[in-house]
Scaffold this motif. Structure first.
Motif, PDB file in Angstrom:
ATOM      1  N   ASN A  82     -16.701  -0.231 -22.663  1.00  0.00           N
ATOM      2  CA  ASN A  82     -16.287  -1.551 -22.201  1.00  0.00           C
ATOM      3  C   ASN A  82     -15.321  -1.425 -21.175  1.00  0.00           C
ATOM      4  O   ASN A  82     -13.918  -1.176 -21.359  1.00  0.00           O
ATOM      5  CB  ASN A  82     -15.519  -2.420 -23.477  1.00  0.00           C
ATOM      6  N   LEU A  83     -15.594  -1.684 -19.940  1.00  0.00           N
ATOM      7  CA  LEU A  83     -14.768  -1.691 -18.676  1.00  0.00           C
ATOM      8  C   LEU A  83     -13.419  -2.722 -18.705  1.00  0.00           C
ATOM      9  O   LEU A  83     -12.860  -2.758 -17.890  1.00  0.00           O
ATOM     10  CB  LEU A  83     -15.574  -1.730 -17.549  1.00  0.00           C
ATOM     11  N   THR A  84     -13.820  -3.891 -19.425  1.00  0.00           N
ATOM     12  CA  THR A  84     -12.913  -4.892 -19.479  1.00  0.00           C
ATOM     13  C   THR A  84     -11.389  -4.350 -20.214  1.00  0.00           C
ATOM     14  O   THR A  84     -10.534  -4.787 -20.193  1.00  0.00           O
ATOM     15  CB  THR A  84     -13.180  -5.942 -20.264  1.00  0.00           C
ATOM     16  N   ARG A  85     -11.459  -2.896 -20.923  1.00  0.00           N
ATOM     17  CA  ARG A  85     -10.145  -2.353 -21.393  1.00  0.00           C
ATOM     18  C   ARG A  85      -9.490  -1.568 -20.232  1.00  0.00           C
ATOM     19  O   ARG A  85      -8.533  -1.061 -20.328  1.00  0.00           O
ATOM     20  CB  ARG A  85     -10.695  -1.408 -22.417  1.00  0.00           C
ATOM     21  N   LEU A  86     -10.006  -1.599 -18.956  1.00  0.00           N
ATOM     22  CA  LEU A  86      -9.428  -1.047 -17.851  1.00  0.00           C
ATOM     23  C   LEU A  86      -8.712  -2.226 -16.930  1.00  0.00           C
ATOM     24  O   LEU A  86      -9.624  -3.142 -16.825  1.00  0.00           O
ATOM     25  CB  LEU A  86     -10.128   0.047 -17.309  1.00  0.00           C
ATOM     26  N   TRP A  87      -8.027  -1.781 -15.970  1.00  0.00           N
ATOM     27  CA  TRP A  87      -7.590  -2.733 -15.029  1.00  0.00           C
ATOM     28  C   TRP A  87      -7.206  -1.858 -13.662  1.00  0.00           C
ATOM     29  O   TRP A  87      -6.927  -0.710 -13.986  1.00  0.00           O
ATOM     30  CB  TRP A  87      -6.588  -3.896 -15.235  1.00  0.00           C
ATOM     31  N   MET A  88      -6.790  -2.576 -12.628  1.00  0.00           N
ATOM     32  CA  MET A  88      -6.617  -1.613 -11.585  1.00  0.00           C
ATOM     33  C   MET A  88      -5.041  -2.335 -10.769  1.00  0.00           C
ATOM     34  O   MET A  88      -4.858  -3.570 -10.984  1.00  0.00           O
ATOM     35  CB  MET A  88      -7.654  -1.750 -10.423  1.00  0.00           C
ATOM     36  N   ASN A  89      -4.331  -1.302 -10.728  1.00  0.00           N
ATOM     37  CA  ASN A  89      -3.094  -1.886 -10.233  1.00  0.00           C
ATOM     38  C   ASN A  89      -2.876  -1.133  -8.541  1.00  0.00           C
ATOM     39  O   ASN A  89      -3.049   0.109  -8.645  1.00  0.00           O
ATOM     40  CB  ASN A  89      -1.700  -1.458 -10.681  1.00  0.00           C
ATOM     41  N   ALA A  90      -2.770  -1.778  -7.528  1.00  0.00           N
ATOM     42  CA  ALA A  90      -2.589  -1.081  -6.173  1.00  0.00           C
ATOM     43  C   ALA A  90      -1.110  -1.521  -5.481  1.00  0.00           C
ATOM     44  O   ALA A  90      -0.641  -2.443  -5.878  1.00  0.00           O
ATOM     45  CB  ALA A  90      -3.573  -1.754  -5.255  1.00  0.00           C
ATOM     46  N   GLU A  91      -0.706  -0.699  -4.473  1.00  0.00           N
ATOM     47  CA  GLU A  91       0.433  -0.805  -3.943  1.00  0.00           C
ATOM     48  C   GLU A  91       0.298  -0.465  -2.405  1.00  0.00           C
ATOM     49  O   GLU A  91      -0.257   0.678  -2.197  1.00  0.00           O
ATOM     50  CB  GLU A  91       1.759  -0.165  -4.493  1.00  0.00           C
ATOM     51  N   LYS A  92       0.783  -1.238  -1.492  1.00  0.00           N
ATOM     52  CA  LYS A  92       0.741  -0.549  -0.123  1.00  0.00           C
ATOM     53  C   LYS A  92       2.130  -1.046   0.501  1.00  0.00           C
ATOM     54  O   LYS A  92       2.757  -2.321   0.435  1.00  0.00           O
ATOM     55  CB  LYS A  92      -0.503  -1.392   0.632  1.00  0.00           C
ATOM     56  N   THR A  93       2.741  -0.201   1.560  1.00  0.00           N
ATOM     57  CA  THR A  93       3.842  -0.521   1.943  1.00  0.00           C
ATOM     58  C   THR A  93       3.653  -0.662   3.486  1.00  0.00           C
ATOM     59  O   THR A  93       2.944   0.170   4.200  1.00  0.00           O
ATOM     60  CB  THR A  93       4.926   0.829   2.007  1.00  0.00           C
ATOM     61  N   ILE A  94       4.304  -1.809   3.923  1.00  0.00           N
ATOM     62  CA  ILE A  94       4.133  -2.136   5.730  1.00  0.00           C
ATOM     63  C   ILE A  94       5.749  -2.094   6.040  1.00  0.00           C
ATOM     64  O   ILE A  94       6.402  -3.071   5.656  1.00  0.00           O
ATOM     65  CB  ILE A  94       3.394  -3.343   5.669  1.00  0.00           C
ATOM     66  N   SER A  95       5.899  -1.220   6.974  1.00  0.00           N
ATOM     67  CA  SER A  95       7.567  -1.218   7.390  1.00  0.00           C
ATOM     68  C   SER A  95       7.496  -1.183   8.764  1.00  0.00           C
ATOM     69  O   SER A  95       6.501  -0.878   9.291  1.00  0.00           O
ATOM     70  CB  SER A  95       7.943   0.075   6.751  1.00  0.00           C
ATOM     71  N   CYS A  96       8.559  -1.686   9.088  1.00  0.00           N
ATOM     72  CA  CYS A  96       9.011  -1.513  10.796  1.00  0.00           C
ATOM     73  C   CYS A  96      10.185  -0.992  10.841  1.00  0.00           C
ATOM     74  O   CYS A  96      11.145  -1.137  10.227  1.00  0.00           O
ATOM     75  CB  CYS A  96       9.047  -3.078  11.210  1.00  0.00           C
ATOM     76  N   THR A  97      10.284   0.100  11.687  1.00  0.00           N
ATOM     77  CA  THR A  97      11.361   1.028  12.057  1.00  0.00           C
ATOM     78  C   THR A  97      12.139   0.849  13.223  1.00  0.00           C
ATOM     79  O   THR A  97      13.259   0.929  13.534  1.00  0.00           O
ATOM     80  CB  THR A  97      11.080   2.604  11.851  1.00  0.00           C
ATOM     81  N   ASP A  98      11.187   0.370  14.064  1.00  0.00           N
ATOM     82  CA  ASP A  98      11.672  -0.136  15.664  1.00  0.00           C
ATOM     83  C   ASP A  98      11.538  -1.553  15.828  1.00  0.00           C
ATOM     84  O   ASP A  98      10.353  -2.081  15.833  1.00  0.00           O
ATOM     85  CB  ASP A  98      11.123   0.724  16.714  1.00  0.00           C
ATOM     86  N   HIS A  99      12.593  -2.297  15.831  1.00  0.00           N
ATOM     87  CA  HIS A  99      12.529  -3.937  15.972  1.00  0.00           C
ATOM     88  C   HIS A  99      11.800  -4.130  17.323  1.00  0.00           C
ATOM     89  O   HIS A  99      11.175  -5.312  17.515  1.00  0.00           O
ATOM     90  CB  HIS A  99      13.665  -4.373  15.701  1.00  0.00           C
ATOM     91  N   ARG A 100      12.072  -3.502  18.196  1.00  0.00           N
ATOM     92  CA  ARG A 100      11.278  -3.748  19.705  1.00  0.00           C
ATOM     93  C   ARG A 100       9.951  -3.684  19.745  1.00  0.00           C
ATOM     94  O   ARG A 100       9.220  -4.367  20.151  1.00  0.00           O
ATOM     95  CB  ARG A 100      12.145  -2.624  20.584  1.00  0.00           C
ATOM     96  N   TYR A 101       9.381  -2.791  18.959  1.00  0.00           N
ATOM     97  CA  TYR A 101       7.902  -2.429  18.756  1.00  0.00           C
ATOM     98  C   TYR A 101       7.174  -3.439  18.034  1.00  0.00           C
ATOM     99  O   TYR A 101       6.285  -3.970  18.171  1.00  0.00           O
ATOM    100  CB  TYR A 101       7.766  -1.172  18.330  1.00  0.00           C
TER     101      TYR A 101
END
Length: 772
Positions: free
Chosen positions: A403-422
């Motif tokens: 019964n696949l309803t007993r599983l779920w998915m959680n994802a995470e993604k990081t979007i970062s900026c280190t140089d404000h000029r770019y």
């Protein structure tokens, strides 16, 4: 390996002729006689811990004793001084079997003396078998076989089996077992010690096991576990929860019906500090061309295996100064193959960066009934209850789950900026990748962590469809929503939940945030086209957040301040930019009368500013009643700012409704809101709210105060707007909305009725305005 054993040589263990008898029923005395050479010793001793009741004694040879020992060749007649000896004493029967000095008796093991001949006490039968290192011994258990239990667990019927081996002179605990399990045989060498504990009320009169001869197994022990259908077994390494013996090898053999599949999950483990070799687990898997398959304990373990297999735990040479501890508790789950187990899904994350996807079980209530497991398999072989996929690669996965309803998915993604000029003005799309949406498991959360250089850049979120804020007055009814919260370490601050179908067209935030897409129903797949945000890096600003609201004039717009239930953090400022379409009038209404905020330093206040006229109204949030509904012909700002520190929360909720200008409700100056509560201090020139022209108010002493720009009317001719009042002179500035020939804007037509709280001030105003 474990499977390499010689043939079985079985000899029946002779029954010792013991003279232990129970006196006729009704007699209080018991008699136990042990023949010479039986190797049996009987101990009757106090139970531990002793119960705090009236003392009880053993009466033997007219003497009162607290313990009694009966050795081979001795006979003892005894009784008890109480009617409930089972609450005071236990009986332990030890039998020593020496297989080193002579032939070893094999076959079914008898209970000697029989339970019917013993007093009604908790009984423990112990068999201590000593053998040479080159001799293997096998304990065979009759159906219903055994089930291993962990520390702190007990058996439902009170019958337990404790099994130990030895390495030289050191005892090694193999485990504690109950009935009704899968363990059918345990093989050891260099001797075995078996203890069977029976409660005093149990009438069992057989041991339930036999001893057989085996050749050397070249390891600590082998445990065989037989499955006849679906089920699970939890097993532990020797000495668990203490450390596994150094540089030893232990094997489990699993017998699985051909039509079923088995998966292994490690529930708990620790590894030691190795000087030589490496701790590992080895599998002999049917059909594998790389037997043995070697895994670290930290690796995902095999699953979806058909047929019998072996699992072995290998220790290492430990560091003498800091050995650490090696221990393992694992579960084997056997179930029917599922339809999904034959289907392979390709998850392509090769073009993603700084992203992870975890497939795991939903939280469920534990049940005593067998529940088939849900496993996620990588490359159809390495299966576990949870699986994490990382960006930069392509992954092939399958599911072993009824019964696949007993599983779920959680994802995470990081979007970062280190140089404000770019990064300046660059944008990124926040959308769930299609390869994730095609999986047959519900997506629970997808979180984007958005990071910017401190005090350099801010963030702007623009949705594909305008957003509605989830409030108590108007809840989201979509299959998903967005949670926008601060990602600044140590800051507990969230902006709220938002879903498609509202009036918020942009959210600007000061610094790092996380945006979490959370689903609430499987129908999210059908509504997936409605999801989508674009994040842009914009110039830095100092407010925590700015909401741009462009309403649908057919619906009311409900809005809440961030951190609604906990209140704004200290020194926090948030604004709403609310657009008013042409030929429409907006009615701004606050959902409660007061905020209840108390400040120690500084002030908490709210500003409402007409964008066209730049007229501002400033309200204290500490002790004043929030303004009554106000009407706005043009776009306006609402800003709230908190003090530092506040002793109460600032939680502000309001709604905006819309009417065509010709349908605008009218109010008169009989509105019961006191004039003093309608005004706040301003120091800048005023603009007439109806004409848009600048109108400077002459002042003498003090500052002019601006009245909330409600649309006030009187019952005479024409329509008038009350614009400002001086708190010292009560001088009113009024403005006529409709110009009439040869008439200047005056306030002399204003009527005060129903004993308005400021009636006295109104009379003075009327007198001073006459003749103007």
């Amino acid at each position: 390996m474990a499977g390499q054993n010689c043939g079985v040589t079985t000899a029946l263990l002779g029954v010792l002729l013991l003279g232990a008898v129970r006196l006729p029923r009704g007699a209080e005395a018991s008699e136990i006689a042990l023949p010479h050479g039986s190797g049996i010793t009987v101990f009757i001793k106090p139970g531990t811990p002793p119960l705090p009741v009236k003392p009880c004694y053993i009466i033997s040879s007219k003497r009162y004793k607290t313990s009694l020992t009966i050795k081979p060749g001795e006979k003892e007649v005894f009784s008890f001084s109480c009617h409930n000896p089972e609450n005071h004493f236990v009986v332990e029967i030890q039998k020593n079997i020496d297989c080193m000095s002579g032939p070893c008796p094999f076959g079914e093991v008898q209970l000697q003396p029989s339970t019917s001949a013993l007093p009604t006490l908790n009984r423990t039968f112990i068999w201590d078998v000593k053998a040479h290192k080159s001799i293997g011994l096998e304990l065979q258990f009759a159906i219903p076989r055994l089930r291993q239990i962990g520390p702190g667990e007990s058996c439902p019927d009170g019958v337990t089996h404790s099994i130990s081996g030895r390495i030289d002179a050191t005892a090694v605990k193999i485990g504690t077992f109950c009935s009704n399990g899968t363990v059918s045989r345990i093989k050891m060498q260099e001797g075995v010690k078996m203890a069977l504990h029976l409660p005093w009320f149990h009438n069992r009169n057989v041991s339930g096991f036999s001893i057989a001869n085996r050749s050397s197994i070249k390891r600590l022990c082998i445990i065989e576990s037989v499955f006849e259908g679906e089920g699970s077994a939890t097993l532990m390494s020797a000495n668990y929860p203490d450390g596994f013996p150094e540089d030893e090898l232990m094997t489990w053999q699993f017998v699985i019906p051909a039509h079923l599949r088995a998966s292994v999950s490690f529930l708990h483990f620790n590894v030691s500090n190795c000087e030589k070799k490496e701790e590992r687990v080895e599998y002999y898997i049917p059909g594998s061309t790389t037997n043995p398959e070697v895994f670290r304990l930290e690796d995902k373990q095999p699953g979806n295996m058909a047929g019998n297999f072996n699992l072995s735990l290998q220790g290492c040479d430990q560091d003498a100064q800091n050995p650490g501890i090696l221990r393992l508790q694992f579960q084997v789950l056997v179930q029917h193959p599922q339809n999904e187990s034959n289907k392979i899904y390709l998850v392509d994350l090769s073009n993603e960066q700084a992203m992870s996807l975890t497939i795991e079980p939903r939280p469920i209530k534990l049940s005593r009934k067998f529940v088939p497991g849900c496993f996620v398999c990588l490359e159809s072989r390495t299966c576990s209850t949870n699986l994490t996929l990382t960006s930069g690669s392509k992954h092939k996965i399958s599911f072993l789950c009824d019964n696949l309803t007993r599983l779920w998915m959680n994802a995470e993604k990081t979007i970062s900026c280190t140089d404000h000029r770019y990064c300046h003005r660059r944008s990124h799309s926040l959308q769930v990748p299609g390869d994730i949406l095609q999986l047959p498991v519900q997506l629970h959360d997808f979180s984007w962590k958005l990071l910017v250089p401190k005090d350099r850049l801010s963030l702007a979120l623009v949705p594909t469809q305008k957003l509605q804020q989830h409030t108590q007055e108007k809840a989201c009814n979509t299959s998903f929503s967005y949670l926008v919260a601060s990602a600044v370490p140590g800051q507990d601050f969230y902006f709220g939940f938002f879903c498609p179908g509202g009036s918020i067209e942009q959210i600007q935030v000061k610094q790092n945030i996380s945006v979490t897409l959370r689903t609430f129903a499987p129908s999210f797949r059908q509504e997936a086209t409605r999801q989508g945000l674009t994040v842009s890096f914009i110039p830095f600003f100092k407010e925590e957040g700015v909401f741009t609201v462009t309403p649908d004039t057919k619906n009311k717009v409900y809005l809440r301040s961030p951190n609604w239930d906990r209140g704004l953090p200290s020194l926090t400022s948030v604004s709403w930019n609310i657009s008013v379409p042409s030929n429409q009038v907006a009615c701004l209404t606050f959902l409660k009368e007061r905020t209840g905020v108390v400040c120690q330093t500084g002030r908490a206040f709210m500003i409402i500013q007409e964008q066209r006229s730049k007229v501002e109204e400033i309200f204290s949030l500490e002790d004043e009643v929030l303004p009554k509904p106000s009407f706005h012909h043009h776009s306006f700002w609402v800003n709230i700012s908190n003090c530092s520190p506040s002793l109460h929360v600032v939680g502000l909720g309001f709604l905006t409704a819309w009417w065509p200008q010709h349908g605008q409700p009218s109010y008169t100056l009989t509105d019961p809101l006191p004039l003093r509560q309608k005004v706040q201090e301003v120091t800048r020139p005023l603009k007439g709210p109806s004409t848009g022209k600048s109108r400077r108010v002459k002042k003498k002493k003090g500052n002019w105060l601006l009245l909330i720009p409600d649309c006030h009317h009187h019952r005479g001719r024409g329509r008038w707007r009350l614009t400002a009042v001086c708190p010292r002179t009560h001088h009113l500035l009024c403005e006529k909305e409709e110009k009439e020939e040869k008439q200047r804007p005056t306030c002399r037509h204003l009527q005060w009725q129903h004993q308005h709280p400021d009636a006295d001030a109104a009379k003075k105003v009327s007198e001073r305005t006459k003749g103007q």
